[in-house]
Design an enzyme around this catalytic site. Structure first.
Site, PDB file in Angstrom:
ATOM      1  N   LYS A 111       1.046  -1.413  -0.190  1.00 46.02           N
ATOM      2  CA  LYS A 111      -0.200   0.050   0.083  1.00 46.02           C
ATOM      3  C   LYS A 111       0.867   1.155   0.067  1.00 46.02           C
ATOM      4  O   LYS A 111       0.374   2.433  -0.526  1.00 46.02           O
ATOM      5  CB  LYS A 111      -0.794   0.065   1.231  1.00 46.02           C
ATOM      6  CG  LYS A 111      -2.067  -1.111   0.971  1.00 46.02           C
ATOM      7  CD  LYS A 111      -3.242  -0.782   2.158  1.00 46.02           C
ATOM      8  CE  LYS A 111      -4.271  -1.404   1.782  1.00 46.02           C
ATOM      9  NZ  LYS A 111      -5.401  -1.241   2.870  1.00 46.02           N
ATOM     10  N   LYS A 194      -4.977 -10.078  -7.669  1.00 48.40           N
ATOM     11  CA  LYS A 194      -6.068 -10.055  -7.032  1.00 48.40           C
ATOM     12  C   LYS A 194      -7.367  -9.095  -7.345  1.00 48.40           C
ATOM     13  O   LYS A 194      -6.958  -8.131  -7.757  1.00 48.40           O
ATOM     14  CB  LYS A 194      -5.749  -9.821  -5.315  1.00 48.40           C
ATOM     15  CG  LYS A 194      -6.640 -10.329  -4.362  1.00 48.40           C
ATOM     16  CD  LYS A 194      -5.860 -10.081  -2.918  1.00 48.40           C
ATOM     17  CE  LYS A 194      -5.812  -8.541  -2.837  1.00 48.40           C
ATOM     18  NZ  LYS A 194      -5.703  -7.971  -1.415  1.00 48.40           N
ATOM     19  N   LYS A 197     -10.813  -3.688  -4.931  1.00 53.96           N
ATOM     20  CA  LYS A 197     -11.625  -2.341  -4.996  1.00 53.96           C
ATOM     21  C   LYS A 197     -10.743  -1.221  -5.728  1.00 53.96           C
ATOM     22  O   LYS A 197     -11.356  -0.091  -6.138  1.00 53.96           O
ATOM     23  CB  LYS A 197     -11.871  -1.624  -3.621  1.00 53.96           C
ATOM     24  CG  LYS A 197     -12.758  -2.659  -2.673  1.00 53.96           C
ATOM     25  CD  LYS A 197     -13.017  -2.100  -1.329  1.00 53.96           C
ATOM     26  CE  LYS A 197     -13.766  -3.048  -0.594  1.00 53.96           C
ATOM     27  NZ  LYS A 197     -13.529  -3.120   0.881  1.00 53.96           N
TER      28      LYS A 197
HETATM   29  P1  AMP Z   1     -11.079  -5.459   2.386  1.00 49.55           P
HETATM   30  O1  AMP Z   1     -11.999  -5.133   1.295  1.00 49.55           O
HETATM   31  O2  AMP Z   1      -9.607  -5.272   2.060  1.00 49.55           O
HETATM   32  O3  AMP Z   1     -11.413  -4.726   3.647  1.00 49.55           O
HETATM   33  O4  AMP Z   1     -11.187  -6.983   2.692  1.00 49.55           O
HETATM   34  C1  AMP Z   1     -12.353  -7.378   3.406  1.00 49.55           C
HETATM   35  C2  AMP Z   1     -12.223  -8.928   3.097  1.00 49.55           C
HETATM   36  O5  AMP Z   1     -12.492  -9.452   2.072  1.00 49.55           O
HETATM   37  C3  AMP Z   1     -11.191  -9.484   4.022  1.00 49.55           C
HETATM   38  O6  AMP Z   1     -11.519 -10.811   4.536  1.00 49.55           O
HETATM   39  C4  AMP Z   1     -10.334  -9.894   2.623  1.00 49.55           C
HETATM   40  O7  AMP Z   1      -9.248 -11.062   2.860  1.00 49.55           O
HETATM   41  C5  AMP Z   1     -11.468 -10.584   1.784  1.00 49.55           C
HETATM   42  N1  AMP Z   1     -10.875 -10.180   0.384  1.00 49.55           N
HETATM   43  C6  AMP Z   1     -10.727  -9.223  -0.215  1.00 49.55           C
HETATM   44  N2  AMP Z   1     -10.243  -9.151  -1.623  1.00 49.55           N
HETATM   45  C7  AMP Z   1     -10.533 -10.744  -1.830  1.00 49.55           C
HETATM   46  C8  AMP Z   1     -10.118 -11.467  -2.934  1.00 49.55           C
HETATM   47  N3  AMP Z   1      -9.932 -11.029  -4.219  1.00 49.55           N
HETATM   48  N4  AMP Z   1     -10.350 -12.814  -2.913  1.00 49.55           N
HETATM   49  C9  AMP Z   1     -10.847 -13.178  -1.636  1.00 49.55           C
HETATM   50  N5  AMP Z   1     -11.092 -12.567  -0.660  1.00 49.55           N
HETATM   51  C10 AMP Z   1     -10.940 -11.149  -0.686  1.00 49.55           C
END
Ligand code: AMP
Ligand code: TRP
Length: 330
Positions: A111, A194, A197
């Site tokens: 990041k 990956k 967002k």
């Molecule tokens: P975040 O959007 O970074 O706050 O992630 C929220 C949750 O979604 C966390 O448990 C992440 O590990 C999961 N997550 C985010 N992106 C992915 C992805 N591409 N595949 C699987 N899990 C994800």
């Protein structure tokens, strides 16, 4: 006692990775555990952000939680900033966390990128706040996607450091729950990246609030290779393998079962079936999200009630922490 805690940042639209890697698991666990699910707004301000967007995204992620099937009667749903334990315990834990542990965190490196000198102290301390989120509720299980594994290990280390430093057996060491077929959903445009967002291409992800036509269009446009059959080979066919993973997770089956079912099919036929399945499973979620977004009073009510219940669990634990750490309450 078993207690589940997990969080998602309100930094943009929820996508299929969040849904399959985290939200679907959250929903399953509410049947068997006491569950606390948090919209981690204090984490969302560790990168530059816009206040009006933060407020809107907090409501939108809450709507996504509810539309995915979380039941606000059965689980606690709230936004992190509304429970004072998080920053309080976060500070106290940061005084027990060696810099050496934080220097190993790969998410910070990703990041902060090349602009490390400009990255905030908050971004650096992000995983300590995450540890506070979890252990401040004495949570035992934490459902997350694969990318959070390192942060969960750090949370365990910090809980252990507290117990050792003060000679207590106070914080349970939280277990990561990284299960299912889709713990790491990849971009629809590049199977080595990956789904996230922050990807500038909207075609790289399915947003949970995309309508049926958009979902179908994005799957039709999803990148594949020139091999005709349906085979799983993450190394040599990353995009095709990602679509197999997504199918398996949406259908609640295994990758192997999907490959067996489509053994004699053309990849193009498989892709059509996947598109239909995705529209059938995700269409209603997006529609329910839209309905909830039109009723912010209801969404805010869920958060308000959740925050009260979160405080009722966390603040007594926080009081005990402060007692153990030697703070005088005269
Ligand atoms: P975040 O959007 O970074 O706050 O992630 C929220 C949750 O979604 C966390 O448990 C992440 O590990 C999961 N997550 C985010 N992106 C992915 C992805 N591409 N595949 C699987 N899990 C994800
Ligand atoms: N760091 C997590 C992510 O980016 C979000 C998060 C914050 C979290 N606090 C948490 C996840 C506590 C699980 C438990 O995905």
């Amino acid at each position: 006692m078993n207690r589940v805690f997990s969080g998602i940042q309100p930094t943009g639209s929820l996508h299929l990775g969040n849904y399959l890697g985290a939200l679907k698991r959250f929903v399953e666990m509410q049947d068997d555990y006491e569950c606390i699910y948090c919209i981690v707004d204090l984490h969302a301000i560790t990168m530059p952000y816009d206040p009006a967007e933060l407020r809107a995204n907090t409501r939108e992620v809450t709507a996504g939680f509810l539309a995915s099937g979380l039941d606000p009667e059965r689980c606690v749903i709230f936004n992190q900033s509304q429970c004072p334990m998080h920053p309080r315990l976060g500070w106290m834990l940061s005084c027990l966390t060696p810099l050496g542990w934080l220097n190993r965190m790969t998410q910070f490196k990703e990041k902060a990128g090349k602009k490390r000198e400009q990255a905030s102290l908050g971004l650096y301390g992000y995983p300590v706040l995450q540890a506070a989120d979890i252990i401040g509720y004495h949570a035992t299980h934490v459902p997350v996607g694969e990318d959070q594994k390192q942060h969960l290990e750090l949370s365990r280390d910090i809980a252990g450091a507290f117990n050792r430093q003060f000679g207590v057996d106070f914080f349970p060491l939280p277990e990561p729950v990284i299960t299912g077929e889709a713990t790491r959903v990849m971009s629809l445009r590049d199977g080595t990246k990956k789904m996230s967002k922050s990807d500038e291409s909207d075609y790289s992800r399915i947003n949970l609030n995309d309508d049926r036509d958009t979902i179908a269009l994005k799957f039709r446009k999803a990148r594949t290779d020139s091999e005709p059959g349906v085979t799983y080979d993450a190394e040599n066919r990353p995009e095709a393998s990602n679509l197999i993973t997504i199918y398996a997770a949406l259908a609640d089956t295994s990758r192997q079962a999907v490959v067996d079912d489509y053994a004699s099919a053309q990849f193009s036929d498989f892709k059509k079936a996947l598109t239909e399945l995705a529209v059938e499973k995700l269409g209603p979620v997006g529609e329910e999200m839209k309905r909830l977004m039109a009723d912010p009073g209801y969404v805010d009510g869920v958060l308000k009630d959740g925050a009260e219940r979160a405080r009722a669990i966390a603040m007594p634990i926080q009081d005990e922490v402060e007692e153990i750490m030697g703070f005088l309450k005269a």
